[in-house]
Motif scaffolding. Structure first.
Motif, PDB file in Angstrom:
ATOM      1  N   ASP A  16      -5.433  18.549  -2.809  1.00 48.23           N
ATOM      2  CA  ASP A  16      -4.295  18.254  -1.950  1.00 48.23           C
ATOM      3  C   ASP A  16      -4.542  16.897  -1.119  1.00 48.23           C
ATOM      4  OD1 ASP A  16      -2.712  20.854  -2.428  1.00 48.23           O
ATOM      5  OD2 ASP A  16      -3.835  21.753  -0.799  1.00 48.23           O
ATOM      6  N   ASP A  17      -5.718  16.372  -1.188  1.00 42.33           N
ATOM      7  CA  ASP A  17      -5.806  15.194  -0.351  1.00 42.33           C
ATOM      8  C   ASP A  17      -5.350  13.977  -1.343  1.00 42.33           C
ATOM      9  OD1 ASP A  17      -6.873  13.220   0.837  1.00 42.33           O
ATOM     10  OD2 ASP A  17      -9.044  13.509   0.706  1.00 42.33           O
ATOM     11  N   VAL A  18      -4.128  13.506  -0.736  1.00 46.08           N
ATOM     12  CA  VAL A  18      -3.647  12.365  -1.149  1.00 46.08           C
ATOM     13  C   VAL A  18      -3.903  10.996  -0.617  1.00 46.08           C
ATOM     14  CG1 VAL A  18      -1.399  13.699  -2.269  1.00 46.08           C
ATOM     15  CG2 VAL A  18      -1.350  12.470  -0.019  1.00 46.08           C
ATOM     16  N   ARG A  19      -4.733  11.123   0.190  1.00 45.45           N
ATOM     17  CA  ARG A  19      -5.153   9.818   0.994  1.00 45.45           C
ATOM     18  C   ARG A  19      -6.214   9.204   0.309  1.00 45.45           C
ATOM     19  NH1 ARG A  19      -4.060   9.446   7.067  1.00 45.45           N
ATOM     20  NH2 ARG A  19      -2.352   8.193   6.509  1.00 45.45           N
ATOM     21  N   THR A  20      -7.359   9.931  -0.281  1.00 43.58           N
ATOM     22  CA  THR A  20      -8.684   9.732  -0.770  1.00 43.58           C
ATOM     23  C   THR A  20      -8.370   9.274  -2.208  1.00 43.58           C
ATOM     24  OG1 THR A  20      -9.734  10.767   1.043  1.00 43.58           O
ATOM     25  CG2 THR A  20     -10.998  10.214  -0.928  1.00 43.58           C
ATOM     26  N   VAL A  21      -8.509   8.025  -2.664  1.00 43.22           N
ATOM     27  CA  VAL A  21      -8.363   7.927  -3.900  1.00 43.22           C
ATOM     28  C   VAL A  21      -9.813   7.775  -4.665  1.00 43.22           C
ATOM     29  CG1 VAL A  21      -7.395   6.082  -5.830  1.00 43.22           C
ATOM     30  CG2 VAL A  21      -6.262   6.574  -3.407  1.00 43.22           C
ATOM     31  N   HIS A  22     -10.138   8.424  -5.627  1.00 42.76           N
ATOM     32  CA  HIS A  22     -11.227   8.593  -6.380  1.00 42.76           C
ATOM     33  C   HIS A  22     -11.352   7.681  -7.724  1.00 42.76           C
ATOM     34  CE1 HIS A  22     -12.761  11.933  -3.642  1.00 42.76           C
ATOM     35  NE2 HIS A  22     -11.464  12.149  -3.849  1.00 42.76           N
ATOM     36  N   GLY A  42     -11.805  21.405 -13.264  1.00 42.09           N
ATOM     37  CA  GLY A  42     -10.511  22.070 -13.996  1.00 42.09           C
ATOM     38  C   GLY A  42      -9.417  21.956 -12.674  1.00 42.09           C
ATOM     39  N   GLY A  43      -9.907  21.436 -11.633  1.00 45.43           N
ATOM     40  CA  GLY A  43      -8.791  21.357 -10.776  1.00 45.43           C
ATOM     41  C   GLY A  43      -7.917  20.369 -10.737  1.00 45.43           C
ATOM     42  N   VAL A  44      -6.716  20.314  -9.755  1.00 46.06           N
ATOM     43  CA  VAL A  44      -5.605  19.489  -9.793  1.00 46.06           C
ATOM     44  C   VAL A  44      -5.934  18.085  -9.592  1.00 46.06           C
ATOM     45  CG1 VAL A  44      -3.516  18.819  -9.037  1.00 46.06           C
ATOM     46  CG2 VAL A  44      -4.114  21.274  -9.497  1.00 46.06           C
ATOM     47  N   THR A  45      -5.845  16.996 -10.541  1.00 42.93           N
ATOM     48  CA  THR A  45      -5.871  15.593 -10.121  1.00 42.93           C
ATOM     49  C   THR A  45      -4.602  14.894 -10.609  1.00 42.93           C
ATOM     50  OG1 THR A  45      -6.889  15.010 -12.437  1.00 42.93           O
ATOM     51  CG2 THR A  45      -8.402  15.538 -10.869  1.00 42.93           C
ATOM     52  N   ASP A  46      -4.311  13.867  -9.879  1.00 39.55           N
ATOM     53  CA  ASP A  46      -3.308  12.757  -9.951  1.00 39.55           C
ATOM     54  C   ASP A  46      -3.632  11.435 -10.212  1.00 39.55           C
ATOM     55  OD1 ASP A  46      -0.836  14.848  -9.747  1.00 39.55           O
ATOM     56  OD2 ASP A  46      -1.811  15.406  -7.860  1.00 39.55           O
ATOM     57  N   VAL A  47      -3.213  10.774 -11.251  1.00 38.80           N
ATOM     58  CA  VAL A  47      -3.500   9.402 -11.484  1.00 38.80           C
ATOM     59  C   VAL A  47      -2.510   8.694 -10.527  1.00 38.80           C
ATOM     60  CG1 VAL A  47      -3.626   7.529 -12.946  1.00 38.80           C
ATOM     61  CG2 VAL A  47      -4.250   9.835 -13.675  1.00 38.80           C
ATOM     62  N   TRP A  48      -3.129   7.727  -9.981  1.00 39.74           N
ATOM     63  CA  TRP A  48      -2.325   6.869  -8.971  1.00 39.74           C
ATOM     64  C   TRP A  48      -2.748   5.202  -9.529  1.00 39.74           C
ATOM     65  CZ3 TRP A  48       0.575   8.114  -4.534  1.00 39.74           C
ATOM     66  CH2 TRP A  48       0.741   9.455  -4.144  1.00 39.74           C
ATOM     67  N   LEU A  49      -1.814   4.416  -9.056  1.00 38.66           N
ATOM     68  CA  LEU A  49      -1.961   2.797  -9.342  1.00 38.66           C
ATOM     69  C   LEU A  49      -2.327   2.248  -7.902  1.00 38.66           C
ATOM     70  CD1 LEU A  49       0.629   2.010 -11.848  1.00 38.66           C
ATOM     71  CD2 LEU A  49      -1.474   2.262 -12.317  1.00 38.66           C
ATOM     72  N   ARG A  50      -3.539   2.957  -7.448  1.00 34.20           N
ATOM     73  CA  ARG A  50      -3.810   2.558  -6.061  1.00 34.20           C
ATOM     74  C   ARG A  50      -5.286   2.150  -6.000  1.00 34.20           C
ATOM     75  NH1 ARG A  50      -2.491   7.625  -2.407  1.00 34.20           N
ATOM     76  NH2 ARG A  50      -4.094   6.700  -1.358  1.00 34.20           N
ATOM     77  N   ALA A  51      -5.898   1.215  -5.180  1.00 29.58           N
ATOM     78  CA  ALA A  51      -7.325   1.062  -5.020  1.00 29.58           C
ATOM     79  C   ALA A  51      -8.358   2.386  -4.723  1.00 29.58           C
ATOM     80  CB  ALA A  51      -7.556  -0.022  -4.129  1.00 29.58           C
ATOM     81  N   VAL A  52      -9.445   2.283  -5.349  1.00 25.91           N
ATOM     82  CA  VAL A  52     -10.237   3.406  -5.053  1.00 25.91           C
ATOM     83  C   VAL A  52     -10.718   3.178  -3.606  1.00 25.91           C
ATOM     84  CG1 VAL A  52     -12.479   4.451  -5.594  1.00 25.91           C
ATOM     85  CG2 VAL A  52     -10.771   3.869  -7.438  1.00 25.91           C
ATOM     86  N   ASN A  53     -10.888   4.358  -2.787  1.00 24.35           N
ATOM     87  CA  ASN A  53     -11.515   4.171  -1.335  1.00 24.35           C
ATOM     88  C   ASN A  53     -12.344   5.271  -1.101  1.00 24.35           C
ATOM     89  OD1 ASN A  53      -9.579   6.332  -0.818  1.00 24.35           O
ATOM     90  ND2 ASN A  53      -8.248   5.260   0.319  1.00 24.35           N
ATOM     91  N   CYS A  54     -12.739   6.082  -2.007  1.00 23.72           N
ATOM     92  CA  CYS A  54     -13.706   7.174  -1.674  1.00 23.72           C
ATOM     93  C   CYS A  54     -14.945   6.424  -1.636  1.00 23.72           C
ATOM     94  CB  CYS A  54     -13.701   7.879  -2.891  1.00 23.72           C
ATOM     95  SG  CYS A  54     -15.144   9.247  -2.814  1.00 23.72           S
ATOM     96  N   PRO A  55     -15.702   6.430  -0.523  1.00 29.81           N
ATOM     97  CA  PRO A  55     -16.975   5.471  -0.372  1.00 29.81           C
ATOM     98  C   PRO A  55     -17.973   6.250  -1.360  1.00 29.81           C
ATOM     99  CG  PRO A  55     -16.344   6.545   1.710  1.00 29.81           C
ATOM    100  CD  PRO A  55     -15.573   7.014   0.663  1.00 29.81           C
TER     101      PRO A  55
END
Length: 65
Positions: A16-22, A42-55
């Motif tokens: 559900d965390d759509v702010r942290t991009v991994h 096996g959890g839900v993941t969504d691919v984004w065309l955004r910069a990774v921001n997970c430290p």
């Protein structure tokens, strides 16, 4: 993916965390897993065309060969 080939990596969110991009390692055509271990196997993941921001994912990127 063939043996010895580096895993494909895409950017995306976990659960559900759509702010942290991994950095997501592509396991097969339906499964992806965060490099930092976030989320459930096996959890839900969504691919984004955004910069990774997970430290943790960014730190892990520097340790990969």
């Amino acid at each position: 993916m063939s043996a010895g080939r580096r895993a494909d990596i895409v950017a995306g969110t976990v659960g559900d965390d759509v702010r942290t991009v991994h950095r997501l390692r592509v396991l097969d055509e339906h499964a992806r897993r965060a490099v930092c271990g976030a989320g459930e196997p096996g959890g839900v993941t969504d691919v984004w065309l955004r910069a990774v921001n997970c430290p943790a994912c960014l730190a892990a990127a520097g340790k990969e060969a």
